[in-house]
Design a protein around this motif. Structure first.
Motif, mmCIF file in Angstrom:
data_model
loop_
_atom_site.group_PDB
_atom_site.id
_atom_site.type_symbol
_atom_site.label_atom_id
_atom_site.label_comp_id
_atom_site.label_asym_id
_atom_site.label_seq_id
_atom_site.Cartn_x
_atom_site.Cartn_y
_atom_site.Cartn_z
ATOM 1 N N LEU A 795 0.558 -0.860 -0.476
ATOM 2 C CA LEU A 795 -0.415 -0.205 -0.184
ATOM 3 C C LEU A 795 1.017 1.217 0.141
ATOM 4 O O LEU A 795 1.971 1.563 0.894
ATOM 5 C CB LEU A 795 -1.186 0.605 1.315
ATOM 6 N N GLY A 796 0.454 1.813 -0.974
ATOM 7 C CA GLY A 796 1.225 3.513 -0.783
ATOM 8 C C GLY A 796 0.212 4.504 -0.732
ATOM 9 O O GLY A 796 -0.600 4.599 -1.275
ATOM 10 N N VAL A 797 0.882 5.931 -0.066
ATOM 11 C CA VAL A 797 -0.185 6.811 -0.103
ATOM 12 C C VAL A 797 0.721 7.656 -0.478
ATOM 13 O O VAL A 797 2.368 7.743 0.085
ATOM 14 C CB VAL A 797 -0.939 7.269 1.576
ATOM 15 N N SER A 798 0.571 9.931 -1.169
ATOM 16 C CA SER A 798 1.853 10.165 -1.865
ATOM 17 C C SER A 798 0.926 12.173 -2.194
ATOM 18 O O SER A 798 -0.334 11.481 -2.211
ATOM 19 C CB SER A 798 2.203 10.090 -2.795
ATOM 20 N N TYR A 799 0.915 12.784 -0.862
ATOM 21 C CA TYR A 799 0.122 13.920 -0.934
ATOM 22 C C TYR A 799 1.537 15.397 -1.396
ATOM 23 O O TYR A 799 2.794 14.798 -0.523
ATOM 24 C CB TYR A 799 0.425 13.952 0.405
ATOM 25 N N ASN A 800 1.312 16.120 -2.181
ATOM 26 C CA ASN A 800 2.117 17.054 -3.039
ATOM 27 C C ASN A 800 1.869 18.734 -2.416
ATOM 28 O O ASN A 800 0.248 18.962 -2.488
ATOM 29 C CB ASN A 800 1.768 16.626 -4.209
ATOM 30 N N PHE A 801 2.617 19.192 -1.543
ATOM 31 C CA PHE A 801 2.241 20.419 -0.980
ATOM 32 C C PHE A 801 2.801 21.621 -2.021
ATOM 33 O O PHE A 801 3.899 20.845 -2.734
ATOM 34 C CB PHE A 801 3.080 20.879 -0.044
ATOM 35 N N SER A 802 1.791 22.503 -2.464
ATOM 36 C CA SER A 802 2.015 22.997 -3.545
ATOM 37 C C SER A 802 3.084 24.565 -3.524
ATOM 38 O O SER A 802 1.915 25.029 -2.111
ATOM 39 C CB SER A 802 1.468 23.935 -4.636
ATOM 40 N N LEU A 803 3.910 24.882 -2.613
ATOM 41 C CA LEU A 803 4.966 25.900 -1.795
ATOM 42 C C LEU A 803 5.150 27.050 -3.100
ATOM 43 O O LEU A 803 4.700 26.982 -4.450
ATOM 44 C CB LEU A 803 5.863 25.806 -1.867
ATOM 45 N N ALA A 804 5.319 27.788 -2.659
ATOM 46 C CA ALA A 804 5.639 29.423 -3.501
ATOM 47 C C ALA A 804 6.820 28.961 -4.702
ATOM 48 O O ALA A 804 7.813 29.015 -4.629
ATOM 49 C CB ALA A 804 6.234 30.564 -2.825
#
Length: 866
Positions: A795-804
């Motif tokens: 099982l895998g999970v990923s989350y991407n945050f957009s920064l300045a």
């Protein structure tokens, strides 16, 4: 004056505002409709650029409203958009970007790599791209990335870091060709792969292409099972970098930093990556530590000449767990799946008798030369310098003392060595395997006509290997006594050499300090290859051939005098011929067929017997004949590949030494002089493979694969027995093995996977693989041991945050073997099938040597990209 200055300043400000242009848009994957995250959008003329956000959007401010924007991302075809100068604000809307044929166009830096680029190529192929490598790598072995591929099986050899083994269509790593940017990397002595030497591969690989069966490589290489092409990073075109940290089970920690200068003056670029990792290991007493360095420098001399220099290495040490009896896991009264009997405590800290250490810097220089609009020449000049080996014990085994739970009692061993009882010492030794390898591969390609392309190339290699033992640790003894041999008299060895990958580059025993054995070899290889490709309308075909000559010389530096150290030179010819075609039935489907025949030279280790210059009297080339056919179907939402194959492997040789007291098949007892047995056997591997992917909707993809193999021995074992003068004394062909299963790899596998995009930033992936028809890996004449079936879920999970300012933060978590079940992944000792309770590993005879697979493991990581 102040009014004039104000007026001029206002005019300059106005001019700059007028000149500034804003370009916005959204990048969309043409196949999945997913946003493309982290792609580069650049005006190469001004070096102004940005990267796409987590939802694929970008905003770029330019100093001019004319020019051309280039959109690039690994695995996608580079796209250009021309600005006509009519606006100061451009909204480009959704920009659909096509994946390159197999996700490799942007990372292929030299034409010597034989990469399948489109579905018309008549090859059974699977490609793992950058995104999957980065997401599913981390603290798992690099070969694990290939396990969701038909007819691929990954097993642990020793349970330590880097000790995995890969099987392709039932053939082990010595019969699968591994290429790194077109450079062969299988050991030249024995064809083996040691993944611990490539522990940094997940950091620097941009793609892995597994070509099962005959493959598309033009080199005369030992691709009986298939060819695995590992494509490394090239020099990045855009400025930027990243920092990442990964934490995993059993105190695994890894930090990676990289930086790209981007193209400077549209001529030169530099990419640098550094990694450090360490962990305690999943099995008891299997700690490890290592680094990885990678430098790639690209230079564009002109429109027709491109150069790329690459230097990489992955120095590491790790403690090992070799095959354990099942009963060894029960010494404490309870079953301990992590048991390892190779370590103990010394001064209160983990200390292992079995440490693998190695450092193998690899360098290559690629040159691509466009001769004219029809012809090109691609060349790679490469070198590697391997230093290191593995440790163990040597000496008086009476001084090898264990605790009640089966661990080494190093304090007691030291006390025994220090006691003045006149016995031989028991010390730790390093078995050193150093080498220097230099090679060149060059490929000329020209378009003869609209439909016909011809290529011609050469593959040159020279290899010098050195093998000896040295004292690692005297364990309290004043010295180690090396008995006299042909080269030296008896001597007391007091020097110690650390099992360290960095010091091992130069600090190893000289000739007089070497113990137990000492031999060198020189292997020279020269090959030529050629290919014709024809394409017209729906039909395409190819024919290729390769011819190679390989020579061997061995130097015995221990049991021969200096005057007699050099063996006779042995030379063998090898060749292969392959051909195939593909036919497009319609725009969505095509069929292919190919066939090939190999004559493969014997490995160096099969030529010289009994650790001496004695030449095997019946070394002969092995014969491989392959047939493959396949069907490929693809639409926007669905893709399917179906393959069938049959591979016949004849004249597979193995050699055994019979010593005094052993019996020959005719009842004669071997005397003082050794007898050499050459056993010749054949194998037949056939099967069917299927893989597919289906996009139910834009945010949900189902993928799967299945492979059913029938891998067995064919006919009888044919044995020949020779005396030490190489005279034939007996022939025997009565050992029936016909139909016995080939062990080591699961013959039936299938898997399903789901990729789910919950939001533009949050994604999940779930994979399940079932393995069955797995047999122990033993000699063909010892029967079969069928091991229990088992399944693994990840099982895998990923989350991407957009920064300045276009920067990104990527978070990822993986759980491997989610269900946490125990299973046997490998066995190396046979028991009659009647003694085994099917599908119940507790029923396996406890004298068997087995490797248990790992129970649940995990990692979490964060990567900051700028």
């Amino acid at each position: 004056m102040r009014k004039l200055i104000f007026t001029l300043f206002s005019l300059l400000l106005y001019a700059s505002l007028v000149a500034q242009t804003t370009v916005t848009g959204t990048l969309i994957d043409a196949q999945s409709d997913d946003p493309i995250i982290g792609a580069s959008i650049m005006n190469r003329a001004t070096s102004e650029g940005t990267i796409s956000d987590v939802d694929g959007t970008f905003s770029l401010t330019l100093s001019d409203n004319t020019g051309t924007l280039f959109i690039s991302y690994l695995g996608y075809a580079t796209q250009s958009i021309k600005l006509d100068g009519s606006q100061t604000t451009y909204n480009l809307g959704n920009i659909v970007v096509e994946p390159s044929s197999v996700g490799l166009e942007e990372v292929v830096v030299t034409g010597v790599m034989d990469i399948v680029r489109d579905r018309r190529t008549p090859v059974a192929v699977s490609t793992i791209g950058t995104a999957e490598i980065q997401a599913k790598g981390g603290n798992v072995e690099f070969p694990e990335l290939m396990k969701s591929t038909p007819s691929i099986y990954v097993a642990g050899q020793s349970g330590g870091y880097g000790d995995s083994e890969v099987f392709t269509r039932g053939f082990d790593q010595t019969n699968t060709a591994f290429l790194l940017n077109g450079q062969p990397i299988n050991g030249m002595e024995d064809g083996k792969m040691y993944w611990s030497n490539w522990s940094g591969m997940t950091d620097v690989a941009t793609a892995v292409q597994v070509q099962r069966g005959l493959g598309s490589s033009k080199l005369a290489i030992s691709s009986v099972g298939g060819t695995t092409n590992i494509i490394m990073k090239s020099t990045e075109q855009n400025q930027g970098g990243s920092v990442s940290f990964l934490r995993g089970n059993d105190n695994y920690n890894k930090i990676t930093a990289s930086y790209n200068t981007g193209l400077i003056n549209d001529k030169f670029g530099l990419t640098v990556l550094l990694t450090h990792w360490q962990g305690d290991g999943w099995s008891d007493g299997t700690a490890g530590q290592g680094q990885n360095y990678f430098v790639s420098a690209g230079y564009k001399a002109s429109e027709d000449h491109n150069f790329n220099f690459l230097l990489t290495g992955a120095p590491q040490w790790h403690h090992q767990r070799f095959n354990q009896r099942i009963s060894d896991h029960e010494r404490s009264g309870e079953f301990n799946i992590r048991h390892n009997g190779n370590w103990g405590l010394l001064n209160g800290e983990e200390f292992s008798s079995r440490r693998n250490y190695y450092h193998k810097p690899v360098a290559n220089l690629n040159w691509d030369w466009n001769l004219n609009e029809n012809s090109s020449l691609s060349t790679v000049l490469y070198a590697s310098w391997g230093r290191g080996g593995g440790s163990g014990g040597i000496g008086n085994r009476n001084n090898r003392i264990f605790t009640s739970d089966g661990l080494w009692d190093f304090d007691a061993i030291i006390a025994a060595n220090q006691a003045d009882n006149g016995s031989e010492e028991y010390v730790l030794r390093n078995s050193v395997n150093n080498h220097s390898w230099y090679g060149l591969v060059t490929n000329y390609e020209t378009t003869l006509s609209e439909n016909l392309t011809w290529s011609l190339g050469a593959d040159l290699r020279t290899y010098n290997g050195s093998h000896f033992r040295e004292v690692r640790d005297l364990l309290g003894a004043p010295a180690y006594t090396q008995r006299a041999n042909a080269r030296f008299g008896e001597r007391e060895i007091t020097s110690e050499y650390a099992a360290n990958p960095w010091s091992g580059l130069s600090d190893f025993a000289d000739l007089e300090d070497r113990i137990a054995y000492n031999n060198d070899e020189t292997i020279s290889y020269a090959g030529i290859f050629s290919q014709l490709e024809y394409s017209s309308g729906a039909f395409s075909g190819y024919f290729q051939g390769a011819l190679s000559n390989q020579s061997h010389v061995r130097f015995e530096l221990f049991n021969e005098t200096e005057a007699n150290e050099e063996s006779e030179k042995v030379t063998n010819l090898g060749y292969n011929v392959k051909g195939g075609f593909s036919y497009e039935l319609n725009e969505n489907s095509n069929i292919f067929f190919n066939t090939g025949y190999y004559q493969r030279q014997p490995f160096h280790d099969n030529i010289y017997l009994n650790f001496s210059n004695f030449v095997n009297p019946v070394t002969q080339s092995e014969k491989i004949f392959g047939l493959e056919a396949g069907y490929k179907y693809s639409t926007r939402d669905f893709a399917l590949n179906l393959n069938v194959y049959r591979t016949s492997w004849k004249n597979r040789a193995s050699t055994n030494v019979l010593r005094e007291g052993d019996a020959l098949p005719n009842g004669i007892i071997v005397g003082a002089e050794d007898v050499f047995q050459n056993a010749i056997q054949d194998q037949l591997h056939s099967g069917i493979e299927l893989d597919f992917s289906y996009d139910f909707q834009s945010n949900l993809r189902l993928k799967g694969f299945a492979s059913i193999g029938d891998w067995k021995y064919d006919g009888d074992i044919r044995s020949q027995y020779f005396d030490d003068e190489r005279q034939l004394i007996l022939e025997n062909s009565g050992e029936a093995i016909d139909g016995n299963k080939v062990g080591g790899s699961a013959q039936t596998t299938y898997g399903l996977g789901l990729d789910y995009k919950a939001t533009s930033a949050l994604r999940f992936d779930l994979d399940y693989i079932q393995y069955s028809n797995l047999y122990s890996r033993v000699s063909a004449d010892r029967g079969e041991l069928k091991l229990p079936s088992f399944g693994l879920m990840d099982l895998g999970v990923s989350y991407n945050f957009s920064l300045a300012n276009g920067k990104l933060l990527r978070l990822r978590a993986n759980i491997y073997n989610l269900l946490g079940k125990e299973y046997i992944s490998r066995a190396t000792s046979a028991t009659p099938a009647s003694d085994v309770e099917s599908e119940n590993w507790n029923g396996v005879n406890k004298s068997n040597f087995v490797i248990f697979g790992k129970t649940r493991t995990w990692n979490i990581s964060a990567k900051y990209q700028f």
